[in-house]
Design an enzyme around this catalytic site. Structure first.
Site, PDB file in Angstrom:
ATOM      1  N   HIS A 227      44.818  25.100  43.756  1.00 59.29           N
ATOM      2  CA  HIS A 227      44.759  25.431  42.107  1.00 59.29           C
ATOM      3  C   HIS A 227      43.254  25.514  41.748  1.00 59.29           C
ATOM      4  O   HIS A 227      42.423  24.777  42.388  1.00 59.29           O
ATOM      5  CB  HIS A 227      45.430  24.459  41.387  1.00 59.29           C
ATOM      6  N   HIS A 329      47.547  22.352  45.485  1.00 64.12           N
ATOM      7  CA  HIS A 329      48.124  22.485  44.547  1.00 64.12           C
ATOM      8  C   HIS A 329      49.714  22.600  44.929  1.00 64.12           C
ATOM      9  O   HIS A 329      50.602  21.972  44.464  1.00 64.12           O
ATOM     10  CB  HIS A 329      47.853  23.274  43.465  1.00 64.12           C
ATOM     11  N   ARG A 364      52.031  31.667  45.242  1.00 64.90           N
ATOM     12  CA  ARG A 364      52.751  31.794  43.930  1.00 64.90           C
ATOM     13  C   ARG A 364      52.309  32.208  42.779  1.00 64.90           C
ATOM     14  O   ARG A 364      51.081  31.857  42.333  1.00 64.90           O
ATOM     15  CB  ARG A 364      53.260  30.212  44.023  1.00 64.90           C
TER      16      ARG A 364
END
Length: 424
Positions: A227, A329, A364
């Site tokens: 992240h 993350h 993602r």
């Protein structure tokens, strides 16, 4: 605790709880979790949950997900997730989840990085807690669902590629078996094996390690998402996430000179790399994120948790930028699963971050995680109830002596996950 159930679910996050709630009440369900029931990564999700905004949004949503995943996504799972989003959201609202609304009473949507338009439902900046705590409350109301905290899965019981239960240890380290017709792994990712992660430390990829030892197929273990923005600190422990939604609403990333250096709405891996490059260029330990462009009202209404946490750490986001740095993350890889959460072993399912059905590809898209967890958890429950049946295996002749040193076992599990992720 009883020792025999229809289904055992490992994990009390969104996937595990929603899976349990989708069984008929004549099914006896046991859910176990390593620590407290509200200490899953689902509770930490800040940004929100995606929802298809009509047929005209389908093409863009599909492309956004594929592009973020570097087109390595399984197109069938992406399609299924998107098409299932509205029914899942209706279920959540029916259960009592409170999403933000516009003044006219319609659902409010926000935008995050790599999304072509706003399609993310949210509750302040604690959407994961709102959803998962509601699911937990509903699960506690069900007489057929038992939730056991501080019970740790040590292994699965299987023979002839059929799973028939799990080996667990309680808080006093008593080791025993739980028999079940079906086992669902919903025990999260691998963040606990990293020094810097937004995950809880106890989430260490146990299911992956057990799968490897038992010959269950795994996939894409090296697909680890970083992240871009966590609050920089030298303190030990879990890193505090600065939600993607903050940048989606207009926050800027700045270098040491206070200059923008990247497009803040690119996919997470692209933004993370840009931050690393800027840190190396400037010789700094972090960059800066400026929330002031959002305005006081948006910050206090949409991001009150972020505002208060930063204030506690000595930063007033209404007056100054905050130091941010990338951290581990999410894990796109995991135990290989199909569209119903089935693994390569009969009677064993993997959903949520523990599984890998290819929906996220290599990276993602923001706010697809909660949706993916719910969609495929529901399908796993449906498959167990309505799918083809399998014969069980003998759970009575387990050699319990091999679990005498639990600490050594989990050290081995961590090493298995780390080594396999690097090797692949």
């Amino acid at each position: 605790m009883n020792r025999e159930y229809d289904v055992v679910i490992v994990g009390t996050g969104a996937a595990g709880l929603f899976c349990a709630l989708n069984f008929p009440e004549n099914k006896k369900i046991c859910i176990i979790t390593k620590t407290a029931a509200d200490e899953s990564d689902s509770f930490l999700a800040q940004g929100g949950i995606c929802m298809l905004r009509g047929e005209e949004d389908y093409g863009d949503y599909f492309e956004d997900t594929m592009r973020a995943g570097h087109y390595e996504n399984n197109e069938k799972t992406v399609d299924l997730m998107i098409r299932s989003s509205n029914s899942v959201i209706r279920e959540l609202i029916k259960m009592g989840v409170r999403f933000e609304k516009e003044k006219d009473g319609s659902l409010a949507f926000t935008k995050e990085g790599a999304h072509s338009q706003p399609r993310i439902l949210f509750h302040e900046d604690i959407t994961g807690r709102e959803i998962t705590s509601t699911l937990l409350a509903r699960a506690k109301e069900k007489e057929n669902i038992e939730i056991h905290e501080y019970v740790t899965m040590l292994d699965i019981i299987c023979e002839n590629n059929v799973c028939g239960g799990i080996v667990v240890a309680d808080s006093e380290r008593n080791v025993f078996t739980i028999k079940a017709n079906d086992v669902v792994w919903a025990c999260g990712g691998i963040g606990g094996i990293y020094k810097n992660s937004t995950n809880f430390a106890h989430i260490t990829g146990d299911a992956i390690a057990i799968a490897i030892r038992k010959g269950v197929e795994v996939e894409n273990l090296n697909y680890v998402q970083i992240h871009p923005t966590t609050l920089f600190t030298r303190k030990k422990g879990r890193r505090f996430l600065i939600s993607e939604s903050v940048r989606g609403e207009g926050a800027l990333l700045l270098n040491e000179q206070g200059e923008r250096f990247t497009d803040e709405l690119k996919p997470r891996d692209v933004v993370s790399q840009a931050i690393w490059d800027q840190m190396n260029k400037d010789g700094t330990e972090h960059v800066w994120e400026d929330l002031r462009p959002l305005g006081k009202e948006v910050i206090l209404q949409h991001f009150p948790n972020i505002y208060m946490h930063c204030l506690e750490e000595g930063y007033d986001v209404l007056k100054e930028p905050i130091p941010v740095v990338p951290a581990q993350h999410y894990h796109m890889g995991g135990v290989k699963a199909d569209l119903a959460g089935r693994t390569s072993m009969q009677g064993l399912y993997a959903v949520g971050e523990a599984g890998c059905n290819g929906v996220h590809g290599k990276n993602r898209l923001a706010s697809n995680s909660l949706l993916e967890s719910l969609v495929f958890a529901q399908r796993a429950a449906d498959d167990i109830v309505y799918g083809s049946k399998h014969t069980g295996c003998d759970v009575n002749n387990v050699d319990m002596s091999i679990y005498s040193d639990i600490d050594a076992l989990f050290k081995e599990y961590k090493e298995i996950v780390m080594n396999e992720a690097e090797r692949r």
